[in-house]
Design a protein around this motif. Sequence first.
Motif, short mmCIF file in Angstrom:
data_model
loop_
_atom_site.label_atom_id
_atom_site.label_comp_id
_atom_site.label_asym_id
_atom_site.label_seq_id
_atom_site.Cartn_x
_atom_site.Cartn_y
_atom_site.Cartn_z
N LYS A 1 0.83 -1.19 0.00
CA LYS A 1 0.00 0.00 0.00
C LYS A 1 0.87 1.24 0.00
N LEU A 2 0.23 2.37 -0.28
CA LEU A 2 0.90 3.66 -0.24
C LEU A 2 0.64 4.33 1.10
N LEU A 3 1.48 5.32 1.41
CA LEU A 3 1.32 6.13 2.61
C LEU A 3 1.14 7.57 2.18
N PHE A 4 0.08 8.22 2.68
CA PHE A 4 -0.13 9.65 2.45
C PHE A 4 0.19 10.40 3.73
N LEU A 5 1.18 11.29 3.66
CA LEU A 5 1.57 12.10 4.81
C LEU A 5 0.97 13.50 4.68
#
Length: 251
Positions: free
Chosen positions: A3-7
């Motif tokens: 999965k991706l991480l959105f900061l």
Amino acid sequence: MSKLLFLSLRQGELAPEIARAEYHDVLNAAGLSEVDVELKILDRVDEEVGSLEAISGIIIGGSSLNVSNAEYSPWQRHISEVLAGVVESGLPVFFVCFGISWLVDHLGGTVGHTHPENSGPTSVALTAAGRHDRLLRGATERFTALTGHTENPDVDSLPEALTVLATGPTCPVQMVRYGDHVWATQFHAEMDAAAMHTRMDFFYNYGYFPAEDYARIVADLPNHDVAWANAILRNFAQYCFDRSPAHAPKV
């Protein structure tokens, strides 16, 4: 599952609401769901990114911070330290708006206020390098994106480590790449007309547009096709999942 991480680099009373809006803008632009992207709000000096073991790529949203501030608050210093760690993590990284100024400054370049752009559409033109970049595959030579910023990288003092992928008539540095897996855009690749309208409501008094132009800008937003700008995020997500294919969604 990969999965991706959105900061989210937001702080203050509205931070959670703004972060959720940005997060869903990213999901919409990339064609993903909440299962595919984790949201992390870095709103405190003790808030860390955490383990990146299951993460295949990182998207970093905009911020009301300015790299050109004369003094940094403890929170801004913390954000800079976190971003430096993210860039050196080895994972693909995509910065939006504030991130292009941060990256240029981090690498030794200069950031100023020579080419601000009010909230609304901007014209983006690919460079020779941009035409061959994996995130810009299929893009037209020129396309429209949505933007709004008060500071920008100085085109005459860009770090040699950066490759300029896109420029424009109102802001000469619109997209850059650092190495082969870190990108940054001055424009908001995640925004469509509805997203910009919402963001303008959040930041009505932040100087991103003249208040007397609000109604005109909002009414004009649906007239601009930002599909190519949004496609950059889809291409980034696909690149990340292709590198870590286990149970990754197709974008």
